[in-house]
Design an enzyme around this catalytic site. Structure first.
Site, mmCIF file in Angstrom:
data_model
loop_
_atom_site.group_PDB
_atom_site.id
_atom_site.type_symbol
_atom_site.label_atom_id
_atom_site.label_comp_id
_atom_site.label_asym_id
_atom_site.label_seq_id
_atom_site.Cartn_x
_atom_site.Cartn_y
_atom_site.Cartn_z
ATOM 1 N N LYS A 25 -13.959 0.133 -47.732
ATOM 2 C CA LYS A 25 -15.231 0.891 -48.064
ATOM 3 C C LYS A 25 -16.396 0.005 -47.209
ATOM 4 O O LYS A 25 -16.878 0.742 -46.318
ATOM 5 C CB LYS A 25 -15.537 1.097 -49.341
ATOM 6 N N ARG B 71 -16.964 6.052 -55.877
ATOM 7 C CA ARG B 71 -17.639 5.622 -54.834
ATOM 8 C C ARG B 71 -16.955 4.405 -53.913
ATOM 9 O O ARG B 71 -17.137 4.290 -52.799
ATOM 10 C CB ARG B 71 -19.063 4.906 -55.013
ATOM 11 N N ASP C 188 -18.805 -8.998 -55.269
ATOM 12 C CA ASP C 188 -18.450 -7.857 -55.723
ATOM 13 C C ASP C 188 -17.284 -7.882 -56.310
ATOM 14 O O ASP C 188 -16.528 -6.836 -56.971
ATOM 15 C CB ASP C 188 -17.773 -7.039 -54.423
ATOM 16 N N ARG D 55 -32.890 -3.890 -53.622
ATOM 17 C CA ARG D 55 -32.187 -4.161 -52.250
ATOM 18 C C ARG D 55 -33.056 -3.908 -51.226
ATOM 19 O O ARG D 55 -32.923 -2.799 -50.565
ATOM 20 C CB ARG D 55 -31.038 -3.486 -52.246
#
Ligand code: UD1
Length: 448
Positions: free
Chosen positions: A48, A429, A337, A152
């Site tokens: 991704k 997502r 992540d 962010r």
């Protein structure tokens, strides 16, 4: 923030006109009957985080075509396709069991305004800023807002573009950037090796006049993938050496064809699911060197696995994991992540582990959800203190963000009884067909 009524990515369609109108309503909860060791083989999807920036490379073209292979079928990818289409690009998606290709046809003239609805759907929409500004000389982008893992900002992206000659004005939450003539190649030092800023500035530099050197750049494998895609449309990019990234801008980019690298974070999610369920699984089609940090930590924790050219095989072990200390860092450090999934695995280790988060401010929202399943995790500022328990029990939990959702799913696979993971919208997502892939490994999961 994402709303619940959305069009989900749908597999096996060929053009945008054939996308069916599936809504999240029948896919927003995953029910897991846990306690079954996983077994079998799972293939890794295209990454991704590599696909999103390389798709934006089509904004550097005029009247040319960019073809990308191994593009994953994900909600964020479809948001990016929609964003590119809204700017005038035509996207043709070719997907069957072997091919997952997207062909982007860029017109001679692009639009330069991104809609608020699309910009707010996904932070990665900020990746259109650099290429669009370089190609059109102007761009309007609503600021992509904060999200549940922390604030962010995109100040580093904007600072770099200003150094290249852009005028930047932010009004009512919209960034208006413009440049007279072309952007100008510069030496740019990033105050932090931001992945997105590195990518945006590399794309901007590709059509700038002269040479750009970006120092203190991100070194994630996704940056090398972007460099390869920029080279395939004619840009000279050097990523080796201590100096950072060196780019020589070109007047016009040509058509190109490249491949998206495997998704290291998805691969590690399955690896950790195998470890946590004490299973015997093979994760295929990955690049083991991209996940060195995770494999090193798993080895330290006593997990049993073997590594081949593009496969990691996890073996069952009679012993529980040893406790370990993890600190997230920019690549090649331990990826932020993967920390929620690692926390899930360590929640049943024999002793006290810690995870220090140094990349994002608030990435521990999953802890209270794991604690509902019987884990014992306390958060003290940037550190999660994880006291290993004998086992987890199924519970009703919520995915607070994408990787938190993945952590809860693997915890549910290892827990006794039924786990219900709500708000799967976050998981779609980033994980293609995760329910099907887990069923292929023998897990009892269903979407409701
Ligand atoms: C990318 C990944 C995301 C991953 C992250 C770190 C994509 C689409 N997303 O996000 O999955 O978790 O890298 O590996 O590739 N920062 C600033 N100012 C800026 C830019 C960043 O302060 O202008 C800060 C951020 O708030 C954050 C840190 O730098 O605390 C890292 O952000 P960055 O590396 O830019 O991550 P993303 O590119 O947003």
């Amino acid at each position: 923030m994402l709303t619940k009524k959305i069009d989900l990515p749908v597999q096996f369609y060929t053009t945008k006109h054939e996308r069916s109108e599936v809504t999240i309503d029948n896919k927003n909860v995953m029910k897991i009957n846990g306690g079954i060791p996983l077994s079998g083989t799972v293939k890794t999807q295209g990454a991704k985080n590599a696909a999103l920036p390389v798709m934006a490379v089509c904004l550097l073209l005029r009247g040319e075509t960019l073809t990308l292979d191994n593009v994953p079928d994900l909600y964020d990818i479809h948001t990016m396709i929609e964003t590119l289409e809204s700017l005038g690009v035509e996207a043709e998606i070719r997907r069957d069991s072997k091919v997952s290709q997207v062909i982007f046809r860029t017109p001679d003239e692009l639009k330069y305004e991104v809609s608020e609805a699309l910009a707010r759907k996904m932070r990665a929409s900020s990746l259109v800023l650099g290429p669009l500004l370089a190609n059109c000389g102007r761009v309007s982008l609503p600021l992509p807002g904060g999200c549940s893992i922390g604030s962010r900002p995109i100040d580093l992206h904007l600072k770099g573009l200003k150094q290249m000659g852009a005028d930047i004005d932010i009004q009512n939450g919209v960034v208006h950037a413009s440049v007279k003539g072309r952007l100008r190649g510069r030496r740019i030092y990033l105050d932090f090796p931001s992945v997105g800023a590195t990518e945006n500035l590399m794309m901007a530099a590709s059509l700038a006049q002269g040479e750009t050197i970006i120092e203190n750049v991100a070194r994630e494998p996704e940056i090398d993938n972007l460099a390869a895609v920029l080279r395939c449309v004619g840009v000279t990019v050097e990523t080796e050496g201590a100096g950072g990234v060196r780019i020589i801008g070109i007047d016009k980019a040509h058509s190109g064809h490249e491949r998206v690298i495997p998704d290291r974070i998805e691969a590690c999610t399955y690896i950790l699911a195998g470890v946590m369920t004490n299973g015997h699984i093979k994760v295929e089609d990955l690049v083991p060197s991209h996940i060195d940090a995770i494999l090193a930590k798993l080895e330290e924790a006593g997990a049993k696995f073997s590594v081949k050219k593009s496969t990691v095989e996890i073996f069952p072990s009679k012993k529980r994991l040893h406790p370990i200390n993890v600190k997230t860092m920019p690549y090649p450090g331990f990826p932020t992540d993967s920390q929620p999934q690692m926390a899930a695995a360590l929640s049943v280790a024999r002793g006290v582990s810690t995870i220090e988060e140094s990349v994002f401010q608030a990435r521990f929202l999953y802890a209270q959800e794991l604690n509902r399943m019987g884990a014992d995790i306390q958060i003290s500022r940037d550190v999660a203190i994880i006291r290993g328990v004998d086992g987890l029990q199924g519970a009703s939990v919520k995915a607070t963000d994408l990787r938190a959702g993945a952590a809860l799913i693997i915890a549910g696979l290892a827990a006794k009884g039924e786990t219900r993971v709500d708000d799967m919208i976050h998981v779609w997502r980033g994980y293609e067909a995760i329910d099907q892939k887990l069923r292929g490994l023998g897990a009892k999961v269903e979407l409701v």
